[in-house]
Design a protein around this motif. Structure first.
Motif, PDB file in Angstrom:
ATOM      1  N   ASP A   1       0.729  -1.231  -0.017  1.00 31.01           N
ATOM      2  CA  ASP A   1      -0.074   0.178   0.037  1.00 31.01           C
ATOM      3  C   ASP A   1       0.805   1.249  -0.074  1.00 31.01           C
ATOM      4  O   ASP A   1       0.841   2.332   1.106  1.00 31.01           O
ATOM      5  CB  ASP A   1      -1.035   0.095   1.178  1.00 31.01           C
ATOM      6  CG  ASP A   1      -1.988   1.158   0.976  1.00 31.01           C
ATOM      7  OD1 ASP A   1      -2.205   1.572  -0.090  1.00 31.01           O
ATOM      8  OD2 ASP A   1      -2.437   1.475   2.099  1.00 31.01           O
ATOM      9  N   ARG A   2       1.640   1.380  -0.982  1.00 26.03           N
ATOM     10  CA  ARG A   2       2.446   2.631  -1.154  1.00 26.03           C
ATOM     11  C   ARG A   2       3.069   2.482  -2.520  1.00 26.03           C
ATOM     12  O   ARG A   2       2.757   1.863  -3.307  1.00 26.03           O
ATOM     13  CB  ARG A   2       3.876   2.365  -0.211  1.00 26.03           C
ATOM     14  CG  ARG A   2       4.601   1.327  -0.776  1.00 26.03           C
ATOM     15  CD  ARG A   2       6.156   1.190   0.070  1.00 26.03           C
ATOM     16  NE  ARG A   2       7.112   0.203  -0.453  1.00 26.03           N
ATOM     17  CZ  ARG A   2       8.204   0.029  -0.205  1.00 26.03           C
ATOM     18  NH1 ARG A   2       9.002   1.077   0.674  1.00 26.03           N
ATOM     19  NH2 ARG A   2       8.996  -0.969  -0.578  1.00 26.03           N
ATOM     20  N   HIS A   3       3.064   4.013  -2.896  1.00 27.29           N
ATOM     21  CA  HIS A   3       3.866   4.233  -4.103  1.00 27.29           C
ATOM     22  C   HIS A   3       5.385   3.977  -4.138  1.00 27.29           C
ATOM     23  O   HIS A   3       5.844   4.004  -3.073  1.00 27.29           O
ATOM     24  CB  HIS A   3       3.802   5.888  -4.346  1.00 27.29           C
ATOM     25  CG  HIS A   3       2.384   6.265  -4.538  1.00 27.29           C
ATOM     26  ND1 HIS A   3       1.269   5.711  -5.356  1.00 27.29           N
ATOM     27  CD2 HIS A   3       1.395   7.492  -4.081  1.00 27.29           C
ATOM     28  CE1 HIS A   3       0.191   6.189  -5.332  1.00 27.29           C
ATOM     29  NE2 HIS A   3       0.242   7.277  -4.480  1.00 27.29           N
ATOM     30  N   LEU A   4       5.713   3.396  -5.300  1.00 24.71           N
ATOM     31  CA  LEU A   4       7.240   3.219  -5.295  1.00 24.71           C
ATOM     32  C   LEU A   4       7.953   3.988  -6.129  1.00 24.71           C
ATOM     33  O   LEU A   4       7.700   4.563  -7.257  1.00 24.71           O
ATOM     34  CB  LEU A   4       7.243   1.634  -6.084  1.00 24.71           C
ATOM     35  CG  LEU A   4       6.231   0.697  -5.438  1.00 24.71           C
ATOM     36  CD1 LEU A   4       6.607  -0.563  -6.000  1.00 24.71           C
ATOM     37  CD2 LEU A   4       6.770   0.436  -3.759  1.00 24.71           C
ATOM     38  N   TYR A   5       9.020   4.692  -5.369  1.00 28.25           N
ATOM     39  CA  TYR A   5       9.992   5.579  -6.330  1.00 28.25           C
ATOM     40  C   TYR A   5      11.391   4.979  -6.191  1.00 28.25           C
ATOM     41  O   TYR A   5      11.883   4.472  -4.874  1.00 28.25           O
ATOM     42  CB  TYR A   5       9.933   7.111  -5.614  1.00 28.25           C
ATOM     43  CG  TYR A   5       8.654   7.531  -5.565  1.00 28.25           C
ATOM     44  CD1 TYR A   5       7.901   8.244  -6.649  1.00 28.25           C
ATOM     45  CD2 TYR A   5       8.182   7.485  -4.337  1.00 28.25           C
ATOM     46  CE1 TYR A   5       6.572   8.910  -6.279  1.00 28.25           C
ATOM     47  CE2 TYR A   5       6.849   7.743  -4.242  1.00 28.25           C
ATOM     48  CZ  TYR A   5       5.964   8.863  -5.199  1.00 28.25           C
ATOM     49  OH  TYR A   5       5.037   9.167  -4.975  1.00 28.25           O
ATOM     50  N   GLU A   6      12.371   5.040  -6.936  1.00 27.29           N
ATOM     51  CA  GLU A   6      13.793   5.059  -6.976  1.00 27.29           C
ATOM     52  C   GLU A   6      14.192   3.687  -6.188  1.00 27.29           C
ATOM     53  O   GLU A   6      13.918   2.613  -6.604  1.00 27.29           O
ATOM     54  CB  GLU A   6      14.481   6.150  -6.380  1.00 27.29           C
ATOM     55  CG  GLU A   6      15.870   6.093  -6.498  1.00 27.29           C
ATOM     56  CD  GLU A   6      16.678   7.470  -6.037  1.00 27.29           C
ATOM     57  OE1 GLU A   6      17.741   7.581  -6.493  1.00 27.29           O
ATOM     58  OE2 GLU A   6      16.111   8.185  -5.644  1.00 27.29           O
ATOM     59  N   ALA A   7      14.411   3.734  -4.922  1.00 28.57           N
ATOM     60  CA  ALA A   7      15.149   2.608  -4.037  1.00 28.57           C
ATOM     61  C   ALA A   7      13.848   1.500  -4.086  1.00 28.57           C
ATOM     62  O   ALA A   7      14.234   0.229  -3.690  1.00 28.57           O
ATOM     63  CB  ALA A   7      15.647   3.136  -2.860  1.00 28.57           C
ATOM     64  N   GLU A   8      12.601   1.953  -4.012  1.00 27.83           N
ATOM     65  CA  GLU A   8      11.600   1.072  -3.783  1.00 27.83           C
ATOM     66  C   GLU A   8      11.070   0.368  -4.806  1.00 27.83           C
ATOM     67  O   GLU A   8      10.238  -0.863  -4.489  1.00 27.83           O
ATOM     68  CB  GLU A   8      10.519   2.057  -3.140  1.00 27.83           C
ATOM     69  CG  GLU A   8      10.823   2.890  -1.908  1.00 27.83           C
ATOM     70  CD  GLU A   8       9.977   4.076  -1.951  1.00 27.83           C
ATOM     71  OE1 GLU A   8      10.051   4.661  -0.789  1.00 27.83           O
ATOM     72  OE2 GLU A   8       9.408   4.574  -2.866  1.00 27.83           O
ATOM     73  N   VAL A   9      11.654   0.432  -5.953  1.00 26.16           N
ATOM     74  CA  VAL A   9      11.404  -0.363  -7.214  1.00 26.16           C
ATOM     75  C   VAL A   9      12.586  -0.879  -8.137  1.00 26.16           C
ATOM     76  O   VAL A   9      13.454  -0.058  -8.019  1.00 26.16           O
ATOM     77  CB  VAL A   9      10.085   0.193  -8.052  1.00 26.16           C
ATOM     78  CG1 VAL A   9      10.811   1.669  -8.569  1.00 26.16           C
ATOM     79  CG2 VAL A   9      10.031  -0.600  -9.197  1.00 26.16           C
ATOM     80  N   ARG A  10      12.697  -2.075  -8.242  1.00 19.35           N
ATOM     81  CA  ARG A  10      13.910  -2.700  -9.135  1.00 19.35           C
ATOM     82  C   ARG A  10      13.452  -3.193 -10.247  1.00 19.35           C
ATOM     83  O   ARG A  10      12.281  -3.995 -10.300  1.00 19.35           O
ATOM     84  CB  ARG A  10      14.519  -3.574  -8.237  1.00 19.35           C
ATOM     85  CG  ARG A  10      15.900  -3.920  -9.008  1.00 19.35           C
ATOM     86  CD  ARG A  10      17.121  -3.097  -8.721  1.00 19.35           C
ATOM     87  NE  ARG A  10      18.284  -3.638  -9.040  1.00 19.35           N
ATOM     88  CZ  ARG A  10      19.317  -2.915  -9.594  1.00 19.35           C
ATOM     89  NH1 ARG A  10      19.312  -1.840  -9.235  1.00 19.35           N
ATOM     90  NH2 ARG A  10      20.592  -3.676 -10.015  1.00 19.35           N
ATOM     91  N   GLY A  11      13.859  -2.928 -11.613  1.00 20.24           N
ATOM     92  CA  GLY A  11      13.654  -3.719 -13.026  1.00 20.24           C
ATOM     93  C   GLY A  11      14.713  -3.638 -13.602  1.00 20.24           C
ATOM     94  O   GLY A  11      15.759  -3.551 -13.383  1.00 20.24           O
TER      95      GLY A  11
END
Length: 558
Positions: A132-142
């Protein structure tokens, strides 16, 4: 005398600094700062810890802590490591406990907002349902949408290009590894395309005055050729960071990639305040003659060479960087340094076991200035055993021993006096050592000047001078045994003079050894810079008294 502001890219306090970190911006900025000061310039070396980065709460969750104590823990470790390596800044801001940083970031944001340089846009954003959060920079990996290499959500480490909002391929939440959905979110954006012509003119002028390394130049050319420059989001919805100082934007923070350039200005202000005149920072940052030099890893190219200059242009009245000095990745035993995999040599631990000057010299010699390079323990041990504990210590010991045995530890007459004494042509009586002494300061100055900065070249120049001097010891021994005494005296005096010049010019690379030997040779060391004066005139004239020996400074690695 020129005024300089030298910066190094702000590190994330999510771990200690490893040798890959130290080999790039931190060592480079320190070496340039020392060299410029030794040449009489007015230099401020500033930086800050990126404590508002979203990497901090991610790391805090991994170690079972919260953001603020995590930033403090690893910020303290980073500062300790920089001190152990003699690479600490004149001022290093810790933003969570220094309100001036936030004051500057919000002040310059409001300047840009009120001038109309910023826009509000509805943009796509990754959202993790389970977390339940938006993902930016360090919070998302691809994977990078441009080069397909693994990447976090903003800048690709491999190609340096910024990812479009929600543009990352095959994204996963770094907390739960779930593939996120895409939503829209109101964000504040800085449009770059309107600054295209100003940026291109700035790049052309800066690159005409100083060397920008080839990969950065190619990166900028490619970026400008791709099409319109991107609109860059500078805010995000999050609970950790510097708040957007506008009504109606509660719960939104300013992106640390926006904050960075103002962090450098704030650090300069804090240093100026510590020196008794806070207003000095503004004089420095508004004077077009001030030379601002930024040291970064290549993956920070977009922020330092595109976004931040564009922000300065939009704000107006502030000096743009004269030079952005990039470095490539430094690998460990053939593989990329990795904090997450534990594939690293941590600076604090390593510097407690090895000589800091030996490590600094080896990192300069092998650093990834223009291409990726590799650190191996065997090569480091070889540098210490052959160049430092080998040739340099052997040469130093031999020169001082011969002076003690044959001339009562007093520098004898040089080549000109030898010629008069022997009534013969002794123009070359000083031999290779005299030639090296004549050329050394110019070669080091060329290598370490801000315009074409290369610690690697400077380290190679020093290593070559020491190698040639060490090799000439055999000829010196033959002259001592069977040559004219005046010629032997001149040759030995040339070696002593070269030794002093090496001690002086090596100060930016090996400050501890330089001060150690300079003091013992009787070279005056400046109280403020803690370095010997730059060699111009003769350093050890005839009659100078030297010690019979000095303690070993470098030791082979066990």
């Amino acid at each position: 005398m020129t005024a300089y502001v030298v910066t190094s890219a702000p590190p994330n306090p999510n771990g200690d600094l490893h040798l890959g970190h130290l080999s790039g911006p931190f060592l480079g900025a320190d070496v340039l700062t020392r060299h410029l000061r030794q040449r009489g310039h007015d230099v401020r070396h500033v930086g800050y810890s990126d404590e508002h980065s979203c990497y901090v709460p991610r790391r805090a969750a991994e170690i079972g802590s919260t953001a603020h104590p995590t930033a403090r823990l690893f910020g303290d470790r980073m500062e300790e490591t920089l001190s152990l390596g003699a690479m600490h800044h004149d001022w290093f801001t810790r933003p969570l406990t220094d309100p001036v940083h936030t004051e500057f970031v919000q002040r310059f944001f409001l300047d840009l907002w009120e001038s109309g340089a910023l826009e509000v846009q509805e943009l796509p954003v990754f959202h993790c349902g389970p977390c339940d959060r938006h993902l930016y920079e360090a919070e998302v990996r691809g994977c990078c949408q441009f080069c397909a290499e693994p990447s976090d959500g903003v800048y690709c480490e491999a190609c340096g290009l910024p990812q479009d909002p929600a543009g990352l391929a095959d994204p996963k939440c770094t907390a739960c590894r779930t593939a996120p959905e895409t939503r829209t979110l109101r964000r504040i954006v800085f449009p770059l395309e309107p600054r295209r012509e100003e940026l291109a003119a700035y790049h052309a002028e800066a690159q005409a005055r100083a060397e920008w390394r080839p990969r950065l130049v190619a990166y900028l050319q490619g970026l400008f050729a791709r099409g319109p420059l991107p609109d860059t989001p500078i805010s995000r919805e999050a609970g950790y960071g510097i708040p957007v100082p506008l009504p109606g934007w509660e719960g939104h923070v300013l992106d640390t990639w926006f904050s960075g350039i103002w962090g450098y200005a704030a650090a300069t202000a804090r240093l100026s305040e510590a020196n008794g005149d806070r207003s000095e920072w503004e004089r420095l940052w508004t004077d077009p003659e001030t030379r601002i030099v930024n040291f970064i890893g290549f993956d920070c190219s977009f922020s330092h060479a595109v976004l931040w200059p564009a922000l300065l242009l939009a704000r107006g009245g502030l000096t743009l960087p004269a030079q952005v000095v990039t470095n490539e990745f430094y690998r460990l035993e053939g593989e990329k340094f990795s904090t997450s995999r534990g594939h690293a040599i941590w600076g604090g631990e390593f510097l407690r076991r090895v000589n800091a000057d030996a490590l600094r010299f080896h990192l300069c010699l092998t650093g990834p200035e223009r291409a990726q390079n590799n650190f191996s323990m065997k090569e480091f041990a070889d540098t210490v055993s052959t160049v430092l504990a080998g040739s340099l210590e052997r040469w130093t010991d031999t020169v001082l021993d011969l002076l003690a045995r044959d001339f009562d530890s007093t520098v004898p007459a040089g080549a000109d006096e030898a010629e008069k004494a022997e009534k013969a042509d002794y123009a070359d009586a000083g031999g290779p050592a005299a030639a090296e002494r004549a050329a050394l300061p110019g070669r080091i100055a060329d290598a370490l000047g801000a315009g074409a900065f290369s610690p690697q070249r400077a380290a190679d120049v020093l290593a070559t001078a020491v190698e040639r001097a060490d090799a000439d010891l055999r000829e010196l021994a033959l002259l001592r045994a069977s040559g004219p005494r005046a010629r032997y005296a001149a040759r030995l005096a040339a070696h002593a003079e070269l030794l002093a010049a090496v001690a002086a010019t090596a100060a930016p690379l090996m400050p501890g050894w330089s001060a150690f030997l300079s003091e013992r040779l009787g070279l005056p060391v400046d109280l403020a810079t803690r370095m010997p004066a730059w060699p111009q005139d003769r350093l050890l004239p005839p009659g100078s008294t030297l010690p019979a020996s000095v303690p070993l400074y470098f030791h082979e690695l066990s």
